[in-house]
Design an enzyme around this catalytic site. Structure first.
Site, mmCIF file in Angstrom:
data_model
loop_
_atom_site.group_PDB
_atom_site.id
_atom_site.type_symbol
_atom_site.label_atom_id
_atom_site.label_comp_id
_atom_site.label_asym_id
_atom_site.label_seq_id
_atom_site.Cartn_x
_atom_site.Cartn_y
_atom_site.Cartn_z
ATOM 1 N N THR A 14 0.836 -1.206 0.000
ATOM 2 C CA THR A 14 0.000 0.000 0.000
ATOM 3 C C THR A 14 0.871 1.257 0.000
ATOM 4 O OG1 THR A 14 -1.677 -1.191 1.262
ATOM 5 C CG2 THR A 14 -1.827 1.203 1.295
ATOM 6 N N GLY A 136 -0.430 8.807 9.853
ATOM 7 C CA GLY A 136 -0.471 8.843 8.389
ATOM 8 C C GLY A 136 0.020 10.141 7.787
ATOM 9 N N ILE A 138 -0.664 13.238 8.501
ATOM 10 C CA ILE A 138 -0.640 14.467 9.317
ATOM 11 C C ILE A 138 0.801 14.772 9.726
ATOM 12 C CG2 ILE A 138 -1.554 15.618 11.363
ATOM 13 C CD1 ILE A 138 -3.699 13.450 11.531
ATOM 14 N N GLY A 189 -6.887 -0.760 2.591
ATOM 15 C CA GLY A 189 -5.446 -0.596 2.834
ATOM 16 C C GLY A 189 -5.133 0.122 4.142
ATOM 17 N N GLU A 192 -3.175 -3.009 9.496
ATOM 18 C CA GLU A 192 -1.845 -3.624 9.504
ATOM 19 C C GLU A 192 -1.945 -5.027 8.898
ATOM 20 O OE1 GLU A 192 1.002 -1.880 10.621
ATOM 21 O OE2 GLU A 192 -0.569 -0.416 10.380
ATOM 22 N N LYS A 207 2.261 4.360 18.288
ATOM 23 C CA LYS A 207 2.305 5.767 17.871
ATOM 24 C C LYS A 207 2.328 6.697 19.082
ATOM 25 C CE LYS A 207 -0.282 4.603 13.698
ATOM 26 N NZ LYS A 207 -1.628 4.374 13.190
HETATM 27 P P1 NAP Z 1 1.754 -3.954 2.912
HETATM 28 O O1 NAP Z 1 0.750 -3.436 1.959
HETATM 29 O O2 NAP Z 1 1.507 -5.259 3.590
HETATM 30 O O3 NAP Z 1 3.160 -4.016 2.133
HETATM 31 C C1 NAP Z 1 4.290 -4.596 2.705
HETATM 32 C C2 NAP Z 1 5.323 -4.774 1.600
HETATM 33 O O4 NAP Z 1 6.492 -5.339 2.166
HETATM 34 C C3 NAP Z 1 4.880 -5.699 0.468
HETATM 35 O O5 NAP Z 1 5.259 -5.151 -0.759
HETATM 36 C C4 NAP Z 1 5.647 -6.994 0.731
HETATM 37 O O6 NAP Z 1 5.992 -7.709 -0.453
HETATM 38 C C5 NAP Z 1 6.900 -6.452 1.359
HETATM 39 N N1 NAP Z 1 7.559 -7.446 2.223
HETATM 40 C C6 NAP Z 1 7.055 -8.074 3.290
HETATM 41 N N2 NAP Z 1 7.984 -8.905 3.812
HETATM 42 C C7 NAP Z 1 9.084 -8.784 3.031
HETATM 43 C C8 NAP Z 1 10.365 -9.378 3.039
HETATM 44 N N3 NAP Z 1 10.704 -10.273 3.952
HETATM 45 N N4 NAP Z 1 11.255 -8.983 2.079
HETATM 46 C C9 NAP Z 1 10.917 -8.084 1.158
HETATM 47 N N5 NAP Z 1 9.716 -7.480 1.112
HETATM 48 C C10 NAP Z 1 8.815 -7.831 2.036
HETATM 49 O O7 NAP Z 1 2.035 -2.911 4.075
HETATM 50 P P2 NAP Z 1 1.785 -1.339 4.049
HETATM 51 O O8 NAP Z 1 0.386 -1.061 4.486
HETATM 52 O O9 NAP Z 1 2.302 -0.746 2.814
HETATM 53 O O10 NAP Z 1 2.691 -0.905 5.312
HETATM 54 C C11 NAP Z 1 4.087 -0.798 5.200
HETATM 55 C C12 NAP Z 1 4.608 -0.110 6.453
HETATM 56 O O11 NAP Z 1 4.004 1.183 6.572
HETATM 57 C C13 NAP Z 1 4.285 -0.828 7.760
HETATM 58 O O12 NAP Z 1 5.319 -0.602 8.680
HETATM 59 C C14 NAP Z 1 3.015 -0.119 8.241
HETATM 60 O O13 NAP Z 1 2.844 -0.190 9.635
HETATM 61 C C15 NAP Z 1 3.332 1.288 7.817
HETATM 62 N N6 NAP Z 1 2.193 2.180 7.630
HETATM 63 C C16 NAP Z 1 1.131 1.765 6.880
HETATM 64 C C17 NAP Z 1 0.084 2.655 6.683
HETATM 65 C C18 NAP Z 1 -1.122 2.266 5.862
HETATM 66 O O14 NAP Z 1 -2.093 3.053 5.842
HETATM 67 N N7 NAP Z 1 -1.125 1.136 5.191
HETATM 68 C C19 NAP Z 1 0.117 3.924 7.245
HETATM 69 C C20 NAP Z 1 1.233 4.313 8.007
HETATM 70 C C21 NAP Z 1 2.268 3.415 8.178
HETATM 71 P P3 NAP Z 1 4.905 -8.359 -1.427
HETATM 72 O O15 NAP Z 1 4.068 -7.202 -1.917
HETATM 73 O O16 NAP Z 1 5.699 -8.952 -2.515
HETATM 74 O O17 NAP Z 1 4.139 -9.311 -0.599
HETATM 75 N N1 HSE Z 2 -3.096 0.421 10.480
HETATM 76 C C1 HSE Z 2 -2.836 1.792 10.709
HETATM 77 C C2 HSE Z 2 -4.125 2.512 11.044
HETATM 78 C C3 HSE Z 2 -2.189 2.415 9.491
HETATM 79 O O1 HSE Z 2 -5.192 1.934 10.820
HETATM 80 O O2 HSE Z 2 -4.070 3.620 11.561
HETATM 81 C C4 HSE Z 2 -1.735 3.827 9.721
HETATM 82 O O3 HSE Z 2 -0.693 3.884 10.634
#
Ligand code: NAP
Ligand code: HSE
Length: 440
Positions: A14, A136, A138, A189, A192, A207
């Site tokens: 995402t 996010g 902010i 998306g 977690e 957080k």
């Molecule tokens: P996600 O959609 O699950 O994406 C995770 C990515 O990491 C995927 O591309 C996955 O590969 C890759 N990955 C996982 N294990 C791996 C490994 N061992 N080696 C290489 N690549 C690996 O997660 P996300 O929502 O983008 O979140 C990513 C980070 O941002 C997390 O720390 C999350 O807490 C943080 N975050 C997310 C949001 C949100 O709104 N989603 C907001 C703020 C912070 P594949 O795609 O090939 O499976």
């Molecule tokens: N899973 C987290 C949330 C993503 O729902 O707030 C943003 O940090």
């Protein structure tokens, strides 16, 4: 124009795909603001063949993301994989050791290892930035570090998890089922990889601990965030809160707390009843909002999208623009927690028993004569003063009913004692649920 800032990006889910899209769509503006091009040179994820809706053909692919830090053609490693330990942490440590700047959205990793990573980054004089890890899109970390830097922050609280807020506000508006709304939040998306981190309050606690360290200049202490999620809530609690003039929101709250033994650090994540007149009562969907109370600035409210690809990518790229503008390799850096790790104060966790407030206590009980008397006797014996009580009619004789009580202002220790007195009561069909009422 200066040389491009060269990026290795680990994680193409995402957030990672959102970063690639944002860098592409706003390329020209970002280059002007950064004073140089921000250029992705290498990417990594698990599955090379997956269609991510973005063009990856111009980037080198690394099967083992932990090796990206060793690339000579990279200035900054961006970690968007997730997980407090494992490959994300290995990559982060490698990056700092190799003299690369590190940008991450990984609140779990920062909450668990932020101090050691910050110390390593300070020693290596490399930037470590994590704006996207909290709330996010902010810019609350920047707001606290820069805009509010002159203030003693006396208290910080807010809605820190988009998934829980989406679930609560959607259930409130539509009466839909918890599991159904959670699945929708996952599809959008917001959640977690393991959504129990969201619904059990852990993500908000990550957080909150990060924010508290920055706001109060204290050592990050995730282990002592008193955390309760939203999984024990029932639709009836949401309806009863509404009857009483409140909405339910998962709130993270932190403040230095002066009790008998000196100052401690109070940190709690819990569902709160928020009065309809409070600004946080109108924060719906995946929106987050953070209130910081400064001794000169007064109440500051930061609000915006707390999850999802676009807002989170916005925060990641803002960190990259800062690095592109301000960081010369081998130059001075801003300490990641706004002051050097060695200068952060260590505060013991604060006791919560003396904390005064009003509370909502919900009991699930077997409907039989004497149940209410049993509950009110425990309240009386523990010194809890009842302001109001709701009991909705039972479905069947001897079946379960919910009894909701709102207390007058009083210390938390009295409520704890009342619940202790009722602990072994055969009338209770589930553990009582306690929620604080947020003061206006
Ligand atoms: P996600 O959609 O699950 O994406 C995770 C990515 O990491 C995927 O591309 C996955 O590969 C890759 N990955 C996982 N294990 C791996 C490994 N061992 N080696 C290489 N690549 C690996 O997660 P996300 O929502 O983008 O979140 C990513 C980070 O941002 C997390 O720390 C999350 O807490 C943080 N975050 C997310 C949001 C949100 O709104 N989603 C907001 C703020 C912070 P594949 O795609 O090939 O499976
Ligand atoms: N899973 C987290 C949330 C993503 O729902 O707030 C943003 O940090």
């Amino acid at each position: 124009m200066a040389e491009p800032l060269r990026i290795a990006l680990a994680g193409l889910g995402t957030v990672g795909a959102g970063v690639i899209r944002l860098l592409e769509v706003n390329r020209e503006l970002i280059t002007r603001r950064a004073g140089r091009e921000i250029r992705v040179v290498a990417v990594s994820a698990r599955d090379r063949t997956k269609d991510r809706g973005v063009d990856l053909s111009g980037f080198a692919w690394e099967d083992d993301m932990t090796r990206m830090a060793a690339r000579a053609d990279v200035d900054v490693v961006v970690e968007l994989v997730g997980g407090s330990d494992g490959p994300a942490l290995t990559l982060a440590r490698n990056a700092i050791r190799e003299g690369k700047a590190l940008v991450t959205a990984n609140k779990a990793m920062i909450a668990h290892h932020g101090l050691s990573l910050a110390q390593a980054a300070e020693e290596a004089s490399v930037p470590l930035k994590f704006e996207a890890a909290v709330a996010g899109g902010i810019p609350v970390i920047k707001g606290l570090r820069e805009g509010a830097a002159a203030n003693v922050i006396e208290r910080i609280y807010g809605i820190l998890n988009g998934t829980c807020n989406y679930i609560l506000s959607t259930m409130e508006d539509t009466g839909r089922d918890f599991a159904d709304v959670l699945a929708e939040a996952q599809g959008l998306g917001y959640a977690e990889a393991d959504p129990t981190f969201d619904i059990e309050g852990t993500d908000a606690a990550h957080k909150l601990a990060i924010l508290a360290a920055i706001a109060f200049g204290t050592k990050l202490d995730f282990a002592h965030v008193d955390t309760t999620g939203i999984s024990a809530l029932r639709a009836a609690d949401i309806a009863q809160a509404e009857t009483l003039g409140y909405v339910i929101r998962l709130i993270g709250m932190a403040e230095p707390d002066i009790s008998g033994d000196g100052t401690g650090l109070f940190q709690r994540v819990q569902p709160y009843l928020v009065p309809e007149g409070h600004p946080l009562a109108h924060v719906d969907g995946a929106t987050n909002a953070v209130v910081a109370e400064g001794n000169f600035a007064g109440r500051l409210l930061f609000q915006g999208a707390g999850a999802g690809d676009g807002p989170t990518a916005s925060a990641v790229v803002a960190d990259l623009i800062d690095i592109a503008r301000l960081w010369e390799s081998e130059g001075e850096i801003d300490p990641p927690f706004s002051m050097p790790v060695a200068d952060l104060k260590a505060l013991a966790p604060a006791e919560s028993g003396h904390r005064s407030g009003r509370r909502y206590i919900r009991f699930a009980v077997t409907d039989r004569p004497g149940v209410l008397a049993e509950i009110t006797a425990a309240m009386r014996d523990a010194g809890v003063s009842i302001e109001s009580m709701i009991q909705k009619g039972r479905q069947e004789e001897g079946g379960e009913v919910l009894v909701a009580i709102v207390t007058h202002d009083g210390p938390e220790s009295c409520v704890t004692e009342a619940l202790r007195l009722l602990e072994n009561s055969p009338s209770l069909t589930a553990s009582p649920l306690v929620m604080q009422l947020l003061a206006t």
